[in-house]
Design a protein around this motif. Structure first.
Motif, PDB file in Angstrom:
ATOM      1  N   ARG A 178       0.816  -1.209   0.000  1.00  8.94           N
ATOM      2  CA  ARG A 178       0.000   0.000   0.000  1.00  8.94           C
ATOM      3  C   ARG A 178       0.852   1.263   0.000  1.00  8.94           C
ATOM      4  O   ARG A 178       1.985   1.283   0.502  1.00  8.94           O
ATOM      5  CB  ARG A 178      -0.932   0.018   1.216  1.00  8.94           C
ATOM      6  CG  ARG A 178      -2.113  -0.929   1.089  1.00  8.94           C
ATOM      7  CD  ARG A 178      -3.004  -0.895   2.308  1.00  8.94           C
ATOM      8  NE  ARG A 178      -4.208  -1.694   2.103  1.00  8.94           N
ATOM      9  CZ  ARG A 178      -5.426  -1.179   1.932  1.00  8.94           C
ATOM     10  NH1 ARG A 178      -5.597   0.148   1.968  1.00  8.94           N
ATOM     11  NH2 ARG A 178      -6.465  -1.956   1.737  1.00  8.94           N
ATOM     12  N   SER A 179       0.273   2.319  -0.557  1.00  5.19           N
ATOM     13  CA  SER A 179       0.887   3.637  -0.458  1.00  5.19           C
ATOM     14  C   SER A 179       0.754   4.143   0.972  1.00  5.19           C
ATOM     15  O   SER A 179       0.010   3.596   1.785  1.00  5.19           O
ATOM     16  CB  SER A 179       0.196   4.619  -1.407  1.00  5.19           C
ATOM     17  OG  SER A 179       0.277   4.183  -2.740  1.00  5.19           O
ATOM     18  N   ILE A 180       1.494   5.190   1.257  1.00  3.38           N
ATOM     19  CA  ILE A 180       1.377   5.867   2.547  1.00  3.38           C
ATOM     20  C   ILE A 180       0.607   7.160   2.330  1.00  3.38           C
ATOM     21  O   ILE A 180       0.908   7.927   1.424  1.00  3.38           O
ATOM     22  CB  ILE A 180       2.768   6.190   3.135  1.00  3.38           C
ATOM     23  CG1 ILE A 180       3.542   4.911   3.425  1.00  3.38           C
ATOM     24  CG2 ILE A 180       2.639   7.043   4.390  1.00  3.38           C
ATOM     25  CD1 ILE A 180       4.987   5.156   3.824  1.00  3.38           C
ATOM     26  N   SER A 181      -0.415   7.387   3.131  1.00  5.17           N
ATOM     27  CA  SER A 181      -1.138   8.652   3.111  1.00  5.17           C
ATOM     28  C   SER A 181      -1.152   9.192   4.523  1.00  5.17           C
ATOM     29  O   SER A 181      -1.646   8.528   5.435  1.00  5.17           O
ATOM     30  CB  SER A 181      -2.570   8.464   2.590  1.00  5.17           C
ATOM     31  OG  SER A 181      -3.241   9.699   2.523  1.00  5.17           O
ATOM     32  N   SER A 182      -0.585  10.374   4.693  1.00  6.83           N
ATOM     33  CA  SER A 182      -0.423  10.904   6.041  1.00  6.83           C
ATOM     34  C   SER A 182      -0.670  12.397   6.063  1.00  6.83           C
ATOM     35  O   SER A 182      -0.315  13.122   5.129  1.00  6.83           O
ATOM     36  CB  SER A 182       0.995  10.621   6.547  1.00  6.83           C
ATOM     37  OG  SER A 182       1.230  11.264   7.779  1.00  6.83           O
ATOM     38  N   ALA A 183      -1.281  12.861   7.155  1.00  9.90           N
ATOM     39  CA  ALA A 183      -1.467  14.292   7.350  1.00  9.90           C
ATOM     40  C   ALA A 183      -0.204  14.943   7.884  1.00  9.90           C
ATOM     41  O   ALA A 183      -0.076  16.172   7.878  1.00  9.90           O
ATOM     42  CB  ALA A 183      -2.620  14.544   8.314  1.00  9.90           C
ATOM     43  N   ASN A 184       0.737  14.124   8.345  1.00  9.78           N
ATOM     44  CA  ASN A 184       2.013  14.636   8.859  1.00  9.78           C
ATOM     45  C   ASN A 184       3.159  13.840   8.240  1.00  9.78           C
ATOM     46  O   ASN A 184       3.842  13.071   8.933  1.00  9.78           O
ATOM     47  CB  ASN A 184       2.053  14.539  10.383  1.00  9.78           C
ATOM     48  CG  ASN A 184       1.011  15.403  11.053  1.00  9.78           C
ATOM     49  OD1 ASN A 184       1.109  16.620  11.036  1.00  9.78           O
ATOM     50  ND2 ASN A 184      -0.004  14.757  11.629  1.00  9.78           N
ATOM     51  N   PRO A 185       3.369  13.980   6.943  1.00 10.32           N
ATOM     52  CA  PRO A 185       4.363  13.146   6.261  1.00 10.32           C
ATOM     53  C   PRO A 185       5.790  13.484   6.670  1.00 10.32           C
ATOM     54  O   PRO A 185       6.111  14.620   7.030  1.00 10.32           O
ATOM     55  CB  PRO A 185       4.136  13.482   4.790  1.00 10.32           C
ATOM     56  CG  PRO A 185       3.559  14.871   4.790  1.00 10.32           C
ATOM     57  CD  PRO A 185       2.700  14.919   6.016  1.00 10.32           C
ATOM     58  N   VAL A 186       6.633  12.466   6.605  1.00  8.74           N
ATOM     59  CA  VAL A 186       8.067  12.635   6.835  1.00  8.74           C
ATOM     60  C   VAL A 186       8.790  12.074   5.624  1.00  8.74           C
ATOM     61  O   VAL A 186       8.254  11.251   4.886  1.00  8.74           O
ATOM     62  CB  VAL A 186       8.533  11.915   8.116  1.00  8.74           C
ATOM     63  CG1 VAL A 186       7.886  12.543   9.339  1.00  8.74           C
ATOM     64  CG2 VAL A 186       8.207  10.421   8.045  1.00  8.74           C
ATOM     65  N   ASP A 187      10.009  12.506   5.424  1.00 13.89           N
ATOM     66  CA  ASP A 187      10.788  12.061   4.274  1.00 13.89           C
ATOM     67  C   ASP A 187      11.061  10.568   4.380  1.00 13.89           C
ATOM     68  O   ASP A 187      11.604  10.096   5.380  1.00 13.89           O
ATOM     69  CB  ASP A 187      12.095  12.850   4.218  1.00 13.89           C
ATOM     70  CG  ASP A 187      12.911  12.516   2.985  1.00 13.89           C
ATOM     71  OD1 ASP A 187      12.315  12.057   1.993  1.00 13.89           O
ATOM     72  OD2 ASP A 187      14.131  12.731   3.013  1.00 13.89           O
ATOM     73  N   ALA A 188      10.655   9.827   3.351  1.00 13.00           N
ATOM     74  CA  ALA A 188      10.857   8.381   3.365  1.00 13.00           C
ATOM     75  C   ALA A 188      11.487   7.888   2.078  1.00 13.00           C
ATOM     76  O   ALA A 188      11.617   6.696   1.866  1.00 13.00           O
ATOM     77  CB  ALA A 188       9.515   7.663   3.587  1.00 13.00           C
ATOM     78  N   GLY A 189      11.871   8.801   1.196  1.00 13.59           N
ATOM     79  CA  GLY A 189      12.456   8.406  -0.075  1.00 13.59           C
ATOM     80  C   GLY A 189      13.966   8.522  -0.049  1.00 13.59           C
ATOM     81  O   GLY A 189      14.562   8.982   0.928  1.00 13.59           O
TER      82      GLY A 189
END
Length: 312
Positions: free
Chosen positions: A270-281
Motif C-alpha cells: 500500500r501507499s502511505i497517506s499521512s497528514a504529517n508526512p516525513v521524508d521516506a524516499g
C-alpha cells in the motif's frame, strides 16, 4: 495541435471527449457542450516530443485517461529552464491563457491542474494565476506528481481559494526529485488539512523483475514506465477521487493507499497517506550531479527554509 504564437518553439494541444457515454466522475455525457478542464503540465524537457511529433507521447496515457472520464484536457509545452524557473512558469501561464481561446468546450470554472516534476512545482503558481482570472470558481483541484520545489508564490503559506482540493504525490524510489519538496508544498498550502492529502506510492517486489512494481520519478510517463498498478491505482484512481471530491463532494474520504492485488490475491504494497508526512524516499541526485546542492538546500529554491528534515 497549435503553435504558440508567443513562442513558435512551443505547442498547445486540446483534447476533447467524444461520444454519448455517461461520465459518472465528472457528470453529464462526453458530448456535452461544456466539459470540466484538466491542464497537464510536463516536466523538464518533456515537451520536446510535442514539438517534434505534434503530440505528447510522454504524457499520452494521463491525457487519454482524463479525457476518457469526460474532461477537456489542455497540454501546452513550455520552456522548462531550471535556471530560470520563475521565468518559465510565467510562459506556461501565458500559454494557458491562449489555450482557453482554443478550447470552447472547456468550462474553466471547473478546473484541475495535474503537474509532474517541474510541472508539479509550477502548479501552485499556475493555480494562483488561474484563480485571479476567476478560473476554478466552481471547483479547483491540484494534483502534483513528484513535484520539484515551487516558485513565484512567496515565502510564506501558499494561498489558494478556500474550496481548493489538493493531492501531493511522491514515489519511494525517486532518485531524481527530493520527496521533501512535495512535503514542503503539502504543508504550506493554506487550506484546511481535510482538503489536502499527501501520498507516497511505494515499490513492491513480488518475486523477480517480472513481478516488480517500481514507484519512480518516471512512473507518470507513458514511454518511460509500464502501464501497471503504479499508474492505474497510484495515479488514475487517486486523480479520479480528487476530481470527484472537488466537483461533487464525493470520494473525499476515499482510501488512497490501496494499490490492488497480485494475481495470487496478495495485496500490492500500500501507499502511505499521512497528514504529517516525513521524508521516506532516497536522496535525490538531479542537482548534485551538476554540482548543485539538493533541492531543499539549493539557492534555486526560494522556499528552501521551509523544507522538512531529510530522511534519518
Amino acid at each position: 495541435m497549435h503553435t504558440n504564437p508567443e513562442d513558435p518553439f512551443q505547442r498547445i494541444s486540446i483534447h476533447n471527449p467524444t461520444g454519448t457515454g455517461q461520465t459518472p466522475i465528472t457528470g453529464g455525457r462526453c458530448n456535452d457542450p461544456k466539459r470540466p478542464v484538466v491542464v497537464v503540465v510536463h516536466g523538464v524537457m518533456a515537451g520536446i516530443d510535442a514539438q517534434l511529433v505534434g503530440s505528447s507521447l510522454l504524457y499520452s496515457d494521463i491525457i487519454n485517461h482524463f479525457v476518457s472520464t469526460g474532461n477537456t484536457v489542455i497540454f501546452a509545452s513550455w520552456p522548462t529552464m531550471a535556471y530560470d524557473f520563475a521565468g518559465s512558469v510565467t510562459r506556461e501561464d501565458r500559454a494557458l491563457v491562449l489555450a482557453k481561446k482554443l478550447a470552447p468546450r472547456g468550462d474553466f470554472s471547473r478546473l484541475g491542474i495535474v503537474g509532474h516534476s517541474m510541472g508539479g512545482g509550477a502548479t501552485p503558481y499556475l493555480a494562483q494565476q488561474a484563480a485571479a482570472r476567476g478560473w476554478g470558481s466552481e471547483a479547483l483541484w491540484l494534483f502534483q506528481l513528484a513535484p520539484v520545489f515551487t516558485t513565484r508564490v512567496g515565502s510564506g503559506p501558499i494561498k489558494v481559494p478556500g474550496h481548493t482540493r489538493v493531492v501531493v504525490e511522491t514515489y519511494d524510489n525517486d532518485f531524481i526529485v527530493d520527496a521533501r519538496s512535495g512535503i514542503q508544498q503539502y504543508r504550506d498550502y493554506a487550506i484546511p488539512s481535510s482538503q489536502k492529502k499527501y501520498v507516497m506510492v511505494r515499490t513492491d517486489d513480488h518475486g523477480g523483475p517480472a513481478a516488480t512494481l517500481l514507484a519512480t520519478h518516471t512512473s507518470p510517463n507513458s514511454l518511460l514506465a509500464p502501464e501497471d498498478a503504479i499508474r492505474f491505482y497510484g495515479i488514475y484512481r487517486v486523480g479520479d477521487a480528487l476530481e470527484s471530491c472537488a466537483l461533487w463532494g464525493k470520494n473525499c474520504d476515499a482510501d488512497l493507499t490501496y494499490m490492488g492485488k497480485w494475481s495470487d490475491g496478495r495485496e500490492v504494497r500500500r501507499s502511505i497517506s499521512s497528514a504529517n508526512p516525513v521524508d521516506a524516499g532516497p536522496p535525490a541526485i538531479i542537482f548534485s550531479l551538476f554540482g548543485i546542492a539538493l533541492e531543499c538546500e539549493s539557492s534555486f529554491n526560494p522556499r528552501a527554509h521551509t523544507c522538512p528534515p531529510s530522511r534519518p
